[in-house]
Design a protein around this motif. Structure first.
Motif, PDB file in Angstrom:
ATOM      1  N   VAL A   1      -3.597  -9.312 -14.691  1.00 53.93           N
ATOM      2  CA  VAL A   1      -3.060  -7.956 -14.593  1.00 53.93           C
ATOM      3  C   VAL A   1      -3.816  -7.263 -13.459  1.00 53.93           C
ATOM      4  N   VAL A   2      -3.120  -6.949 -12.373  1.00 55.12           N
ATOM      5  CA  VAL A   2      -3.739  -6.460 -11.150  1.00 55.12           C
ATOM      6  C   VAL A   2      -3.613  -4.944 -11.072  1.00 55.12           C
ATOM      7  N   MET A   3      -4.709  -4.258 -10.768  1.00 55.17           N
ATOM      8  CA  MET A   3      -4.688  -2.816 -10.518  1.00 55.17           C
ATOM      9  C   MET A   3      -5.038  -2.538  -9.059  1.00 55.17           C
ATOM     10  N   VAL A   4      -4.278  -1.637  -8.427  1.00 51.72           N
ATOM     11  CA  VAL A   4      -4.552  -1.225  -7.047  1.00 51.72           C
ATOM     12  C   VAL A   4      -4.446   0.293  -6.946  1.00 51.72           C
ATOM     13  N   SER A   5      -5.075   0.852  -5.918  1.00 49.03           N
ATOM     14  CA  SER A   5      -5.041   2.286  -5.663  1.00 49.03           C
ATOM     15  C   SER A   5      -3.755   2.681  -4.940  1.00 49.03           C
ATOM     16  N   SER A   6      -3.408   3.956  -5.056  1.00 51.80           N
ATOM     17  CA  SER A   6      -2.232   4.483  -4.357  1.00 51.80           C
ATOM     18  C   SER A   6      -2.533   4.880  -2.917  1.00 51.80           C
ATOM     19  N   THR A   7      -3.744   4.653  -2.443  1.00 50.19           N
ATOM     20  CA  THR A   7      -4.073   5.003  -1.063  1.00 50.19           C
ATOM     21  C   THR A   7      -4.719   3.820  -0.358  1.00 50.19           C
ATOM     22  N   VAL A   8      -5.103   4.050   0.878  1.00 51.67           N
ATOM     23  CA  VAL A   8      -5.883   3.082   1.651  1.00 51.67           C
ATOM     24  C   VAL A   8      -7.081   3.829   2.228  1.00 51.67           C
ATOM     25  N   PRO A   9      -8.129   3.132   2.642  1.00 56.57           N
ATOM     26  CA  PRO A   9      -9.308   3.825   3.185  1.00 56.57           C
ATOM     27  C   PRO A   9      -9.021   4.443   4.545  1.00 56.57           C
ATOM     28  N   ASP A  10      -9.814   5.433   4.907  1.00 56.17           N
ATOM     29  CA  ASP A  10      -9.617   6.133   6.172  1.00 56.17           C
ATOM     30  C   ASP A  10      -9.722   5.203   7.375  1.00 56.17           C
TER      31      ASP A  10
ATOM     32  N   VAL B   1      -0.446   1.237   3.484  1.00 51.94           N
ATOM     33  CA  VAL B   1       0.131   0.079   2.796  1.00 51.94           C
ATOM     34  C   VAL B   1       0.955   0.606   1.620  1.00 51.94           C
ATOM     35  N   HIS B   2       2.250   0.409   1.696  1.00 53.08           N
ATOM     36  CA  HIS B   2       3.162   0.988   0.718  1.00 53.08           C
ATOM     37  C   HIS B   2       3.004   0.317  -0.651  1.00 53.08           C
ATOM     38  N   ARG B   3       3.304   1.086  -1.680  1.00 46.98           N
ATOM     39  CA  ARG B   3       3.248   0.580  -3.060  1.00 46.98           C
ATOM     40  C   ARG B   3       4.026  -0.718  -3.241  1.00 46.98           C
ATOM     41  N   ARG B   4       5.230  -0.772  -2.694  1.00 43.77           N
ATOM     42  CA  ARG B   4       6.056  -1.967  -2.911  1.00 43.77           C
ATOM     43  C   ARG B   4       5.441  -3.188  -2.234  1.00 43.77           C
ATOM     44  N   GLU B   5       4.781  -2.997  -1.094  1.00 42.31           N
ATOM     45  CA  GLU B   5       4.099  -4.127  -0.469  1.00 42.31           C
ATOM     46  C   GLU B   5       2.974  -4.633  -1.372  1.00 42.31           C
ATOM     47  N   LYS B   6       2.207  -3.716  -1.943  1.00 41.25           N
ATOM     48  CA  LYS B   6       1.126  -4.126  -2.841  1.00 41.25           C
ATOM     49  C   LYS B   6       1.696  -4.866  -4.057  1.00 41.25           C
ATOM     50  N   TYR B   7       2.798  -4.345  -4.581  1.00 42.55           N
ATOM     51  CA  TYR B   7       3.423  -4.978  -5.750  1.00 42.55           C
ATOM     52  C   TYR B   7       3.837  -6.414  -5.439  1.00 42.55           C
ATOM     53  N   TYR B   8       4.524  -6.629  -4.331  1.00 40.65           N
ATOM     54  CA  TYR B   8       5.027  -7.970  -4.040  1.00 40.65           C
ATOM     55  C   TYR B   8       3.933  -8.909  -3.552  1.00 40.65           C
ATOM     56  N   ARG B   9       2.873  -8.381  -3.004  1.00 42.07           N
ATOM     57  CA  ARG B   9       1.721  -9.251  -2.745  1.00 42.07           C
ATOM     58  C   ARG B   9       1.120  -9.718  -4.068  1.00 42.07           C
ATOM     59  N   ALA B  10       1.069  -8.837  -5.047  1.00 42.75           N
ATOM     60  CA  ALA B  10       0.571  -9.237  -6.365  1.00 42.75           C
ATOM     61  C   ALA B  10       1.493 -10.275  -7.000  1.00 42.75           C
TER      62      ALA B  10
ATOM     63  N   ASN C   1      -3.407   6.178  -9.424  1.00 45.02           N
ATOM     64  CA  ASN C   1      -3.426   7.339  -8.540  1.00 45.02           C
ATOM     65  C   ASN C   1      -4.819   7.549  -7.968  1.00 45.02           C
ATOM     66  N   HIS C   2      -4.894   7.887  -6.676  1.00 42.15           N
ATOM     67  CA  HIS C   2      -6.185   8.199  -6.076  1.00 42.15           C
ATOM     68  C   HIS C   2      -6.504   9.682  -6.151  1.00 42.15           C
ATOM     69  N   VAL C   3      -5.546  10.490  -6.648  1.00 41.96           N
ATOM     70  CA  VAL C   3      -5.735  11.937  -6.764  1.00 41.96           C
ATOM     71  C   VAL C   3      -6.144  12.260  -8.202  1.00 41.96           C
TER      72      VAL C   3
END
Length: 450
Positions: free
Chosen positions: A113-122, A128-137, A149-151
């Motif tokens: 079960v993979v968790m990722v942030s909704s943002t990328v570092p400065d 990197v869009h959410r859907r890209e992260k999803y399909y990489r997973a 959420n990063h907020v």
């Protein structure tokens, strides 16, 4: 003639329409609320003075959320399903991948079960869009996807998964608040830096299993685009666009009631300047943007793209006071916008890079159509309150709508001149730019760049 400026600064047309849209309630793609909002927008464009205001219907994959949960140990953690997640449950070892950058997926994730942030570092050079992260997973073998959420503020983010060819995703997908994500990471994955990712921006450990369960229904549905015209009937036209739909968890004021309100305000102002228009201006307020740019994709497939001079797409225009625009490498677009900014001595920010995540994009990619994605500067990365329950009207200001409408009205008038020439690009040039800027691989993974 400057009377139209005073009229725009005292107009209630756009703001009143924004209030009407947020009061509809749920405007999810394919739903009754989206239809009601489209009808309200059609009537508002007609009242503003546009002609032939009508709806153009198309079929979409409907999706309705049910209950969702993350079960961790003997606890149940709050979450919401991401639209077009499949229904079902999955259990696996929990892995926090921090920001979820492409290189973070280069490891064995089979059954996790993979968790990722909704943002990328400065420091990272692209979003990197959410859907890209999803399909990489998915490609790495994950059994479920958790979008954090990063907020801060106990706000779980939403946002669709699915591809053009397979609108329902492969594995259960949910959004969790920053706080729930921090709790899961602390329980299962060790210390973090408190900013949405590990101290080094990624995470390398795992420990313990969690279960992700999603309940939802999917049935065939109908969405619609709103069309209206102003100006003379010519072979060429300028498209002024937005999207009507919004995620079902909030008012959708910023995303994108504001953009559609801007289109209505522009119609109101352009009606007063119709004698100055030398080519047709077509307003198109799309349905089903939030589930894969379905409305704009449908329209772009059916339109003679050679006849489109330019697209002015309004999406995110009231999140800040200063307008900003992606210009996608079209130097002539940047020059016209710079001329407007100089004429009014008013700042407008531009970004010459590719921005492939709103309704202008099907026109750019399919036909090399010059297009602006008009948003606004916030000083922060990501959507802010967007795609959460906090996307509400109280966070927006009517003065920003009126100031933006003055600038964009002038922009459209200049684009609609017969002597305005905007050089086009070939598909090969657009794809080459995507490659240079690092977008191409991600768009191929999500099925958006065949």
């Amino acid at each position: 003639m400057t009377e139209w400026i005073g009229a725009t600064f005292t107009s209630r047309a756009g703001w009143s329409h924004l209030e009407a849209l947020v009061d509809v309630g749920d405007r999810m793609a394919g739903g009754d609320g989206e239809r009601e909002a489209a009808e309200l927008t059609r009537d508002a464009l007609s009242a503003a003075g546009a002609r032939d205001a009508h709806l153009d219907e198309f079929e979409v994959q409907g999706w309705t959320r049910g209950d969702s949960a993350i079960r961790a140990g003997d606890t149940e953690q709050a979450c919401i399903a991401l639209p077009r997640s499949p229904s079902g449950s999955a259990t696996g070892e929990f892995v926090d991948l921090g920001y979820g950058l492409p290189e973070d997926f280069d490891r064995d994730l089979d059954g996790t079960v993979v968790m990722v942030s909704s943002t990328v570092p400065d420091y990272y050079d692209r979003f990197v869009h959410r859907r890209e992260k999803y399909y990489r997973a998915v490609r790495a073998g994950a059994s479920a996807f958790v979008f954090r959420n990063h907020v801060d503020g106990c706000l779980a983010p939403t946002g669709s998964v699915g591809t053009p060819d397979a609108p329902i995703g492969d594995v259960p997908a949910v959004g969790v608040s920053s706080e729930v994500g921090a709790r899961l990471a602390r329980w299962f994955d060790g210390a973090e830096d408190g900013s949405g990712g590990r101290a080094d921006g990624r995470s390398a450990g795992a420990g313990g299993e969690v279960e992700v369960e999603v309940e939802c229904e999917y049935t065939p549905a109908t969405s619609q685009n709103v069309h209206a015209l102003i100006g003379p009937e010519t072979d060429r036209e300028v498209l002024v666009t937005s999207h009507v739909d919004a995620h079902d968890i909030a008012e959708g004021a910023m995303d994108n009631g504001a953009g559609t309100a801007m289109v209505v305000e522009l119609a109101n102002a352009l009606a007063a300047r119709e004698d100055e228009l030398e080519t047709t201006v077509r307003f198109v307020c799309f349905g089903s943007e939030e589930v894969g740019l379905r409305g704009s994709g449908y329209d772009a497939e059916r339109r003679d793209l050679d006849s489109v001079t330019a697209v002015v797409n309004c999406d995110g225009v009231l999140q800040g006071r200063t307008l900003s625009a992606y210009t996608h490498g079209f130097d002539d677009l940047e020059a016209v916008l710079r001329g407007v900014a100089e004429h009014f001595d008013h700042p407008i920010a531009t970004n010459p890079r590719q921005g492939p995540h709103s309704d202008h994009w099907p026109y750019v990619l399919a036909g090399g159509v010059p297009a602006y994605h008009v948003a606004s500067e916030t000083g922060d990365r990501g959507r802010g309150w967007g795609h959460t329950r906090a996307d509400t009207l109280d966070k927006l200001e009517s003065r920003d709508l009126r100031e933006g409408a003055v600038l964009l009205t002038e922009l459209v008038v200049r684009l609609a001149r017969e002597d305005t020439e905007i050089a086009r690009q070939s598909r090969e040039e657009i794809v080459a730019a995507l490659e240079r800027e690092g977008h191409a691989e991600g768009l191929r993974i999500t099925g958006d760049l065949p």
